[in-house]
Scaffold this active site. Sequence first.
Site, short mmCIF file in Angstrom:
data_model
loop_
_atom_site.label_atom_id
_atom_site.label_comp_id
_atom_site.label_asym_id
_atom_site.label_seq_id
_atom_site.Cartn_x
_atom_site.Cartn_y
_atom_site.Cartn_z
N ASP A 13 0.80 -1.22 0.00
CA ASP A 13 0.00 0.00 0.00
C ASP A 13 0.84 1.27 0.00
O ASP A 13 0.43 2.30 0.54
CB ASP A 13 -0.98 0.02 1.19
CG ASP A 13 -1.91 -1.17 1.18
OD1 ASP A 13 -2.30 -1.60 0.09
OD2 ASP A 13 -2.23 -1.68 2.27
N LYS A 16 1.90 2.12 -5.07
CA LYS A 16 2.45 1.53 -6.30
C LYS A 16 1.54 1.80 -7.50
O LYS A 16 2.01 2.05 -8.60
CB LYS A 16 2.64 0.01 -6.12
CG LYS A 16 3.62 -0.35 -5.01
CD LYS A 16 3.71 -1.86 -4.82
CE LYS A 16 2.44 -2.50 -4.29
NZ LYS A 16 2.04 -2.08 -2.94
N GLY A 40 -4.58 -4.24 -3.88
CA GLY A 40 -5.56 -3.19 -4.14
C GLY A 40 -4.77 -1.95 -4.52
O GLY A 40 -4.11 -1.37 -3.67
N HIS A 41 -4.77 -1.59 -5.80
CA HIS A 41 -3.97 -0.46 -6.28
C HIS A 41 -4.91 0.66 -6.72
O HIS A 41 -5.78 0.44 -7.56
CB HIS A 41 -3.07 -0.89 -7.43
CG HIS A 41 -2.05 -1.93 -7.01
ND1 HIS A 41 -1.12 -2.44 -7.86
CD2 HIS A 41 -1.81 -2.51 -5.81
CE1 HIS A 41 -0.35 -3.30 -7.21
NE2 HIS A 41 -0.76 -3.37 -5.97
N GLN A 223 1.87 -6.05 -3.21
CA GLN A 223 2.35 -6.22 -1.83
C GLN A 223 3.66 -5.44 -1.64
O GLN A 223 3.83 -4.42 -2.26
CB GLN A 223 2.53 -7.71 -1.48
CG GLN A 223 1.21 -8.46 -1.33
CD GLN A 223 0.57 -8.87 -2.64
OE1 GLN A 223 1.19 -9.48 -3.48
NE2 GLN A 223 -0.70 -8.53 -2.83
P1 GDP Z 1 -0.74 0.37 -3.54
O1 GDP Z 1 -1.37 -0.89 -3.07
O2 GDP Z 1 0.73 0.40 -3.27
O3 GDP Z 1 -1.04 0.70 -4.97
O4 GDP Z 1 -1.36 1.53 -2.65
P2 GDP Z 1 -2.93 1.73 -2.31
O5 GDP Z 1 -3.61 2.24 -3.51
O6 GDP Z 1 -3.48 0.53 -1.66
O7 GDP Z 1 -2.83 2.81 -1.16
C1 GDP Z 1 -2.25 4.05 -1.37
C2 GDP Z 1 -3.30 5.13 -1.09
O8 GDP Z 1 -2.67 6.39 -0.98
C3 GDP Z 1 -4.31 5.29 -2.22
O9 GDP Z 1 -5.54 5.67 -1.66
C4 GDP Z 1 -3.73 6.40 -3.06
O10 GDP Z 1 -4.73 7.13 -3.79
C5 GDP Z 1 -3.13 7.28 -2.00
N1 GDP Z 1 -1.93 8.03 -2.40
C6 GDP Z 1 -0.92 7.65 -3.21
N2 GDP Z 1 0.04 8.59 -3.22
C7 GDP Z 1 -0.37 9.58 -2.41
C8 GDP Z 1 0.20 10.84 -1.97
O11 GDP Z 1 1.31 11.21 -2.33
N3 GDP Z 1 -0.53 11.57 -1.08
C9 GDP Z 1 -1.75 11.18 -0.63
N4 GDP Z 1 -2.38 11.97 0.23
N5 GDP Z 1 -2.32 10.02 -1.01
C10 GDP Z 1 -1.63 9.23 -1.88
P1 IMO Z 2 -1.00 -4.13 -2.26
O1 IMO Z 2 -0.56 -4.68 -3.60
C1 IMO Z 2 -1.00 -4.61 2.07
C2 IMO Z 2 -1.14 -8.70 3.61
C3 IMO Z 2 -2.39 -9.16 4.33
C4 IMO Z 2 -1.77 -10.13 5.33
C5 IMO Z 2 -0.67 -10.78 4.50
C6 IMO Z 2 -1.04 -12.13 3.90
O2 IMO Z 2 -2.26 -3.38 -2.31
O3 IMO Z 2 0.14 -3.40 -1.62
P2 IMO Z 2 -2.61 -12.79 1.85
O4 IMO Z 2 -4.06 -12.56 1.59
O5 IMO Z 2 -1.71 -12.21 0.81
O6 IMO Z 2 -2.29 -14.23 2.12
O7 IMO Z 2 -2.30 -12.02 3.24
O8 IMO Z 2 -0.35 -9.87 3.47
N1 IMO Z 2 -1.39 -8.17 2.25
C7 IMO Z 2 -1.29 -6.87 1.94
N2 IMO Z 2 -1.05 -5.79 2.71
N3 IMO Z 2 -1.14 -4.46 0.73
C8 IMO Z 2 -1.33 -5.54 -0.06
O9 IMO Z 2 -1.33 -5.46 -1.40
C9 IMO Z 2 -1.46 -6.81 0.53
N4 IMO Z 2 -1.69 -8.05 0.08
C10 IMO Z 2 -1.62 -8.87 1.13
O10 IMO Z 2 -3.04 -8.09 4.97
O11 IMO Z 2 -1.16 -9.41 6.37
MG MG Z 3 -2.92 -1.53 -1.84
#
Ligand code: GDP
Ligand code: IMO
Ligand code: MG
Length: 432
Positions: A13, A16, A40-41, A223
């Site tokens: 999270d 990415k 979840g991206h 991840q």
């Molecule tokens: P990922 O799994 O690595 O793609 O990250 P996620 O999408 O799960 O979580 C990142 C969250 O931070 C999302 O809600 C993005 O929209 C938000 N985000 C990404 N970059 C920034 C930033 O520079 N500032 C803020 N405030 N939010 C950001």
């Molecule tokens: P993105 O791509 C954050 C965590 C789960 C749990 C562990 C194992 O959005 O960064 P799993 O279902 O993979 O067997 O769970 O990994 N986990 C993540 N945490 N971002 C993710 O993906 C994750 N995908 C799995 O919360 O701790």
């Molecule tokens: Mg994510």
Amino acid sequence: MAGIVLVGAQWGDEGKGKITDLIAYDMDYVVRFQGGNNAGHTIVHGGRVLKLHLIPSGIMYPHITPVIGNGVVIDPKVLLEEMDALEADGLSTHRLLISCNAHLIMPYHRDLDGASERRLGKLEIGTTRRGIGPAYMDKASRMGLRVQDLEDPDIFREKLGAALAEKNDILTKVYGLTPYTVEEIAEEYLAYADRIKPHIADTSLAINRALEADSWVLFEGAQGTLLDLDHGTYPFVTSSSPTAGGACTGTGVGPRRIDRVLGVAKAYITRVGSGPFPTELENCPGSIGELLTKVGGEYGTTTGRQRRCGWYDAVIVRYAARVNGLTDLVVTKLDVLSELDTIKVCVAYEYEGHRYNDLPCHQTAFHHAKPIYEELPGWREDISGCRTFEELPKAARDYIAFIEELAEVPVSIIAVGPSREQTILRRWEVRP
Ligand code: GDP
Ligand code: IMO
Ligand code: MG
């Protein structure tokens, strides 16, 4: 430059999706190489918010070929739902290529993921319960069904029968759950097959040919480094290889093809699920932990769970630089720190009188590691409109310089907000 790997440098999270979408403009291919719909991206552009789980984050650009590589585990129901949602949003998915060798998540994988977590009780990993671990277990134990099996109903039924002979025993006798018949799963999955077939390809061949023709390929990690099965905080990890090496095994591309490795890190750190977390902050009313959760919107994209928040941990990012061979760091969510008077950075750990500048190899030391902090001044002004490094307040520039010094990797991109344009490109040359 042609092969670029982007990985999470923390516990996932990191943003990415946003960074992939940003640099995808210059790419010809964007490839997912591991994980599944545990990811979840989030992409924010022009007021539009896309939450992707399986489809690569380059989908917004019509010139890109999105690829799901062999290292990904695919829940076909989720894949088709995601494709339908994108199409309904006006985004074409007809270019999507899916590796014939990618493994399928089956209904019993989801059941077993939930059941084993329930059995672990307070020792649970806190998985996303999407069936990821059990699907990779079957892959390793050579009992998995693959995307190419969807193309041959007889083979599909035969392999499914062999798998169910064991799975039904485990479901019923170990967990007291309901067994499956071959026909009920075959009927469901072979119905998906018709829609998936046009996308099935030898993706290793396609990507290697593209690289030979000087196309630009971005390998989008899911991840993060500390969730890696080998290099993460085992057993509180996922079951795949989110580190840079996974980009090669998960796509069938040799390491000589990789020119640059970007590690994405938040300006603080979060974790969803269980496991050790040295810099974790308390999340009580009025606390800094609560502020980061609220201002950063730290709720999981996949499960909606509240993310645990903590101070930036330079030991972890230095470790990520090592195990991924990072050439660049990308720091996201710098804007979230704007409300703080001072900001702490963990520079090392202390455990049993020893100072650890590098991540302890032994789990006990990491579980009990006490962070050694340095405190830096905050900037207390809105930076979400900054588009160059020079526009950032001095304290923010100093913070980035400190991160850079500790990681020994240059910070090439800085994100100051969720949308595509809220980004500072420092060392990212747009493709000629
Ligand atoms: P990922 O799994 O690595 O793609 O990250 P996620 O999408 O799960 O979580 C990142 C969250 O931070 C999302 O809600 C993005 O929209 C938000 N985000 C990404 N970059 C920034 C930033 O520079 N500032 C803020 N405030 N939010 C950001
Ligand atoms: P993105 O791509 C954050 C965590 C789960 C749990 C562990 C194992 O959005 O960064 P799993 O279902 O993979 O067997 O769970 O990994 N986990 C993540 N945490 N971002 C993710 O993906 C994750 N995908 C799995 O919360 O701790
Ligand atoms: Mg994510």
